[in-house]
Scaffold this motif. Structure first.
Motif, short mmCIF file in Angstrom:
data_model
loop_
_atom_site.label_atom_id
_atom_site.label_comp_id
_atom_site.label_asym_id
_atom_site.label_seq_id
_atom_site.Cartn_x
_atom_site.Cartn_y
_atom_site.Cartn_z
N GLN A 95 -6.34 48.26 23.86
CA GLN A 95 -6.46 48.47 22.42
C GLN A 95 -7.50 47.52 21.83
OE1 GLN A 95 -5.24 50.49 20.07
NE2 GLN A 95 -4.16 51.78 21.52
N GLY A 96 -8.01 47.86 20.64
CA GLY A 96 -9.05 47.08 20.01
C GLY A 96 -10.39 47.36 20.65
N VAL A 97 -11.02 48.50 20.30
CA VAL A 97 -12.17 49.01 21.05
C VAL A 97 -13.30 49.45 20.13
CG1 VAL A 97 -10.61 49.85 22.85
CG2 VAL A 97 -11.39 51.43 21.04
N LEU A 98 -14.47 49.63 20.76
CA LEU A 98 -15.57 50.37 20.16
C LEU A 98 -15.65 51.70 20.89
CD1 LEU A 98 -18.16 50.69 18.39
CD2 LEU A 98 -19.43 49.76 20.34
N PHE A 99 -15.62 52.78 20.13
CA PHE A 99 -15.70 54.13 20.67
C PHE A 99 -17.01 54.74 20.19
CE2 PHE A 99 -14.76 58.74 20.01
CZ PHE A 99 -14.49 59.08 21.33
N VAL A 100 -17.79 55.29 21.11
CA VAL A 100 -19.06 55.92 20.76
C VAL A 100 -19.02 57.38 21.19
CG1 VAL A 100 -21.57 55.83 20.99
CG2 VAL A 100 -20.24 53.70 21.11
N TYR A 101 -19.41 58.27 20.28
CA TYR A 101 -19.30 59.71 20.48
C TYR A 101 -20.65 60.34 20.16
CZ TYR A 101 -17.38 64.46 19.43
OH TYR A 101 -17.10 65.81 19.38
N ILE A 102 -21.23 61.00 21.15
CA ILE A 102 -22.48 61.73 20.96
C ILE A 102 -22.16 63.20 21.21
CG2 ILE A 102 -24.86 62.05 21.73
CD1 ILE A 102 -24.34 59.34 20.40
N GLY A 103 -22.21 64.02 20.14
CA GLY A 103 -21.76 65.39 20.29
C GLY A 103 -22.62 66.40 19.58
N LEU A 104 -22.36 67.64 19.90
CA LEU A 104 -23.05 68.75 19.28
C LEU A 104 -22.65 68.86 17.81
CD1 LEU A 104 -24.89 71.21 19.63
CD2 LEU A 104 -22.90 72.50 20.41
N ASP A 105 -21.39 68.54 17.51
CA ASP A 105 -20.89 68.65 16.14
C ASP A 105 -21.24 67.45 15.28
OD1 ASP A 105 -19.26 67.09 17.78
OD2 ASP A 105 -17.44 67.53 16.66
N ALA A 132 -19.56 56.30 15.67
CA ALA A 132 -18.91 55.21 16.40
C ALA A 132 -17.69 54.78 15.61
CB ALA A 132 -19.87 54.05 16.58
N GLY A 133 -16.71 54.24 16.31
CA GLY A 133 -15.52 53.75 15.63
C GLY A 133 -15.05 52.45 16.27
N VAL A 134 -14.61 51.53 15.44
CA VAL A 134 -13.91 50.35 15.93
C VAL A 134 -12.45 50.56 15.58
CG1 VAL A 134 -13.52 47.88 15.57
CG2 VAL A 134 -15.85 48.75 15.87
N ALA A 135 -11.57 50.46 16.57
CA ALA A 135 -10.22 50.96 16.32
C ALA A 135 -9.13 50.30 17.16
CB ALA A 135 -10.18 52.47 16.59
N TRP A 136 -7.97 50.25 16.54
CA TRP A 136 -6.69 50.13 17.23
C TRP A 136 -6.11 51.53 17.11
CZ3 TRP A 136 -5.41 45.51 19.50
CH2 TRP A 136 -6.22 44.42 19.15
N TRP A 137 -6.37 52.34 18.13
CA TRP A 137 -6.12 53.78 18.03
C TRP A 137 -4.80 54.17 18.66
CZ3 TRP A 137 -8.63 57.10 15.05
CH2 TRP A 137 -8.35 58.46 15.20
N LEU A 162 -20.14 44.12 14.43
CA LEU A 162 -20.00 42.81 13.79
C LEU A 162 -19.35 42.95 12.41
CD1 LEU A 162 -23.40 41.14 14.76
CD2 LEU A 162 -21.11 40.37 15.44
N ARG A 163 -19.72 44.00 11.66
CA ARG A 163 -19.11 44.21 10.35
C ARG A 163 -17.63 44.56 10.48
NH1 ARG A 163 -21.10 48.62 7.79
NH2 ARG A 163 -22.48 49.34 9.48
N ALA A 164 -17.27 45.18 11.60
CA ALA A 164 -15.87 45.58 11.83
C ALA A 164 -15.07 44.51 12.56
CB ALA A 164 -15.83 46.88 12.64
#
Length: 230
Positions: free
Chosen positions: A102-112, A116-121, A211-213
């Motif tokens: 937990q406590g991550v950076l998620f990066v998504y490159i998509g057609l839609d 990016a997200g910083v999250a406790w998901w 850094l902001r997150a």
């Protein structure tokens, strides 16, 4: 040997568009070289370049091209949608370099979209309960976090928020706290311009966002540490 992210290939998004249209293993195998050159290998470079930058910045998030990237193949075992491939590629950088932390950076490159997200998901029940308790019992601390994020141009995501207060928190009536307690996760997002994925500047963009997150990561980590000590 250090790697350098030079940008995703110009055909990265067109590849995803074509894959989404064909949804064929035969087509994918015929175009695997294009996938690896334009999308997969650059994504691995991005993850490893970010890992180096995060280490230098004291963020602690890390990953590598073998463990951090999600498969482009869809898991169709329990889905009515039997299309074999996603129309996106994504990756996670975490404190231990795995996808389960937990406590991550998620990066998504998509057609839609690209983001990016910083999250406790969707944290586990114990951690989520502790986060909700922290909001209810230390409202000033939580509001300070929200204010710091807001000054940095970020807001907590409310996607998937519960409609009613979870059991044991019905007494929390202040609107902002009640809203936060109904969250199933705690995350902030950053929209990536698809036109900007083709240059090394994407690294700086994601470092700046993370850094902001950082206060969100620190807030969750402190609560996680108390849960681990119990």
């Amino acid at each position: 040997m250090a790697v350098t992210f030079n940008g995703f290939g110009q055909k990265a998004i067109p590849f995803l568009k074509a894959l989404d249209f064909h949804q064929s293993r035969e087509w994918f195998q015929e175009n695997r070289d294009l996938y690896e050159r334009e999308l997969y290998e650059p994504f691995g470079d991005l993850v490893e370049t970010l890992s180096e930058r995060f280490a230098a910045a004291g963020l602690g998030l890390r990953g590598d091209r073998k463990k951090s990237l999600f498969r482009i193949n869809r898991d169709v075992r329990f889905s009515k949608d039997k299309r074999p491939y996603n129309s996106h590629l994504s990756a996670i950088l975490s404190l231990d370099g795995t996808k389960v932390e937990q406590g991550v950076l998620f990066v998504y490159i998509g057609l839609d979209r690209c983001f990016a997200g910083v999250a406790w998901w969707q944290p586990g029940p114990e951690l989520l309960q502790a986060m909700r308790k922290a909001i209810a019992t230390k409202p000033a601390e939580f509001r300070s976090l929200v204010g710091t994020l807001k000054k940095a141009g970020l807001e907590l995501d409310t996607e998937g928020c519960m409609k009613r207060a979870p059991r044991g928190f019905e007494h929390v009536k202040e609107a902002d706290l009640a809203q936060a307690i109904r969250n199933r996760h705690f995350a902030v997002r950053h929209t990536i311009d698809p036109a900007g994925i083709h240059t090394p500047a994407l690294v700086e963009e994601l470092v700046d966002f993370t850094l902001r997150a950082k206060p969100l990561l620190g807030w969750g980590k402190a609560i996680q540490g108390m849960v681990s000590e119990d």
